[in-house]
Design a protein around this motif. Structure first.
Motif, short mmCIF file in Angstrom:
data_model
loop_
_atom_site.label_atom_id
_atom_site.label_comp_id
_atom_site.label_asym_id
_atom_site.label_seq_id
_atom_site.Cartn_x
_atom_site.Cartn_y
_atom_site.Cartn_z
N PRO A 132 5.66 -41.92 11.86
CA PRO A 132 5.64 -40.63 11.21
C PRO A 132 4.33 -39.77 11.09
O PRO A 132 4.22 -38.71 11.24
CB PRO A 132 6.81 -40.52 9.98
N ALA A 133 3.36 -40.68 10.72
CA ALA A 133 1.95 -39.71 10.52
C ALA A 133 1.62 -39.09 11.99
O ALA A 133 0.99 -38.34 11.77
CB ALA A 133 0.92 -40.92 10.28
N GLY A 134 1.89 -39.56 13.02
CA GLY A 134 1.87 -39.10 14.35
C GLY A 134 2.15 -37.72 14.38
O GLY A 134 1.66 -36.84 15.31
N ALA A 135 2.85 -37.05 13.62
CA ALA A 135 3.24 -35.71 13.46
C ALA A 135 1.92 -34.82 13.55
O ALA A 135 1.97 -33.90 13.86
CB ALA A 135 4.16 -35.34 12.46
N ASP A 136 1.14 -35.30 12.51
CA ASP A 136 -0.20 -34.40 12.16
C ASP A 136 -1.48 -35.13 12.88
O ASP A 136 -2.08 -34.40 13.72
CB ASP A 136 -0.60 -34.70 10.69
N LEU A 137 -1.50 -36.48 13.16
CA LEU A 137 -2.59 -37.22 13.80
C LEU A 137 -2.59 -37.34 15.33
O LEU A 137 -3.62 -37.33 15.87
CB LEU A 137 -2.86 -38.34 12.88
N GLY A 138 -1.36 -37.07 15.87
CA GLY A 138 -0.81 -38.05 17.03
C GLY A 138 -0.95 -39.24 17.25
O GLY A 138 -1.16 -40.07 16.21
N PHE A 139 -0.18 -40.05 18.45
CA PHE A 139 0.06 -41.14 18.66
C PHE A 139 -1.07 -41.89 19.42
O PHE A 139 -1.89 -41.37 20.03
CB PHE A 139 1.34 -41.49 19.18
N SER A 140 -0.97 -43.36 19.25
CA SER A 140 -1.63 -44.18 20.31
C SER A 140 -0.75 -44.34 21.35
O SER A 140 0.38 -45.12 20.91
CB SER A 140 -2.01 -45.23 19.57
N LEU A 141 -0.80 -44.21 22.75
CA LEU A 141 0.05 -44.40 23.66
C LEU A 141 -0.41 -45.34 24.72
O LEU A 141 -1.50 -45.07 25.19
CB LEU A 141 0.30 -42.98 24.48
N MET A 142 0.20 -46.17 25.02
CA MET A 142 -0.07 -47.31 25.81
C MET A 142 0.88 -47.32 27.36
O MET A 142 2.07 -47.60 26.95
CB MET A 142 -0.19 -48.86 25.34
N VAL A 143 0.33 -46.82 28.33
CA VAL A 143 1.34 -46.28 29.30
C VAL A 143 1.11 -47.30 30.50
O VAL A 143 0.11 -47.53 31.10
CB VAL A 143 0.92 -45.17 29.75
N GLY A 144 2.24 -47.86 31.24
CA GLY A 144 2.44 -48.51 32.17
C GLY A 144 3.24 -48.06 33.40
O GLY A 144 4.05 -47.09 33.13
N GLY A 145 2.80 -48.21 34.75
CA GLY A 145 3.60 -47.57 35.66
C GLY A 145 2.54 -46.89 36.91
O GLY A 145 1.47 -47.24 36.80
N ARG A 146 3.35 -46.25 37.70
CA ARG A 146 2.33 -45.72 38.82
C ARG A 146 1.23 -44.80 38.47
O ARG A 146 1.51 -43.91 37.44
CB ARG A 146 3.33 -45.07 39.65
N GLU A 147 0.24 -44.98 38.97
CA GLU A 147 -1.05 -44.10 38.61
C GLU A 147 -0.93 -42.69 38.75
O GLU A 147 -1.13 -41.59 37.94
CB GLU A 147 -2.20 -44.76 39.37
N TRP A 148 -0.13 -42.34 39.99
CA TRP A 148 0.02 -40.81 40.06
C TRP A 148 0.89 -40.11 39.05
O TRP A 148 0.74 -38.99 38.49
CB TRP A 148 0.57 -40.65 41.60
N ALA A 149 1.71 -41.08 38.77
CA ALA A 149 2.76 -40.33 37.57
C ALA A 149 2.13 -40.28 36.25
O ALA A 149 2.17 -38.99 35.74
CB ALA A 149 3.96 -41.29 37.50
N TYR A 150 1.33 -41.22 35.69
CA TYR A 150 0.37 -41.19 34.68
C TYR A 150 -0.43 -40.02 34.70
O TYR A 150 -0.61 -39.18 33.82
CB TYR A 150 -0.45 -42.44 34.68
#
Length: 302
Positions: A125-143
């Motif tokens: 919930p601290a991400g509401a102010d600070l933002g999240f850390s996002l680790m993304v997998g999948g197709r490069e064009w979609a990212y």
């Protein structure tokens, strides 16, 4: 950019708010009509169903749909995808921002017509102010297509990256959680020794001092300080029971399959499953889960 968000609980609502604050448009849906109405009050366009959300995203334009799922891992993800699948095409992008098992993400990516991005999300919930850390997998064009949204939801451009092919985002998040288990265990053991040791110590003061320049300073240590400040030096009625364990189990299972020793992570997981006796360290770990994720804290009965 226009983003559809399905699942408006604690984390999903943060996604909605941060995307809106960044100037993007959001179409929102949740099975809880009150949650959908609350998102609408914040500026999102409400949808009546999953199908209605998709129709609103593509209505009147040639753009494909960009949809973020923030529903509980497991059956809820599959059920939502089953509702979406008749509408999805190869130009659509679906992001699973929940804590899914990485092999499930690989299966879903292979089964759907859309580009499927598995997005490990950390920050609570601290991400509401600070933002999240996002680790993304999948197709490069979609990212690349979703980069403006990832910039908004994360702490910024440095707060997200593409880890690799389908499954890699949730794989990295799985290992992240295993590391988190071990760190919490280490803090718990250290403060248990201080609590039961030679001196009558103010543990809030210890945590505060360590957090100012010490080698072991961290956000988790800040949450230790918060826990002692709010619960007291002896953690009050926080029960000697730490909930959770699925992501740690996945991490240990994967380590066994890859023949990689992870004794600290394994021991931290074992501590969660060990309900015998009274352990101060486990009580602190339980309170830390509240600090970073607002997970419910089991309390001891009077």
């Amino acid at each position: 950019m226009q983003l559809g968000v399905i699942g408006l609980g604690r984390m999903g609502r943060i996604v909605v708010d941060r995307v809106l604050d960044a100037g993007h448009d959001v179409v929102a849906f949740d099975l809880d009509a009150e949650a959908t109405a609350a998102a609408a009050e914040a500026g999102a366009e409400p949808a009546d169903s999953v199908a209605d959300l998709y129709d609103r995203l593509v209505s009147g334009s040639t753009e494909a749909a960009r949809i973020w799922l923030m529903v509980p891992a497991g059956d809820a993800v599959d059920a939502t995808l089953d509702e979406l699948e008749p509408h999805l095409g190869p130009d659509d992008v679906v992001v699973d921002g929940g804590n899914s098992y990485f092999e499930d993400s690989v299966r879903r990516a292979e089964a759907t017509d859309a580009a499927y991005l598995d997005c490990g999300t950390s920050g609570g919930p601290a991400g509401a102010d600070l933002g999240f850390s996002l680790m993304v997998g999948g197709r490069e064009w979609a990212y690349e297509e979703l980069t403006p949204v990832f910039d908004a939801v994360a702490t910024g451009p440095d707060g997200h990256d593409r880890m690799g092919p389908a499954g890699s985002g949730h794989y990295v998040k799985m290992v992240h959680n295993g590391v988190e288990y071990a760190l919490m265990q280490a803090y718990g053991e250290g403060f248990e020794l201080l609590h039961r040791g030679r001196y009558d110590l103010d543990l809030e003061a210890v945590a505060r001092t360590w957090n100012n320049g010490a080698v072991i300073r961290s956000w988790l240590l800040e949450l230790c300080e918060e826990a002692f400040r709010e619960e007291g030096n002896d953690l009050g009625d926080v029960a000697d029971r730490v909930e959770g364990g699925s992501t740690g189990t996945w991490t240990v299972r994967e380590a066994l399959e890859q023949e990689v020793p992870v004794p600290l992570i394994y021991q931290a997981l074992a501590e969660r499953f060990d309900s015998r006796g009274e352990r101060f360290g486990r009580r602190l770990a339980s309170r830390l889960r509240y600090g970073f994720g607002r997970h419910e804290v089991p309390r001891r009965e009077e």
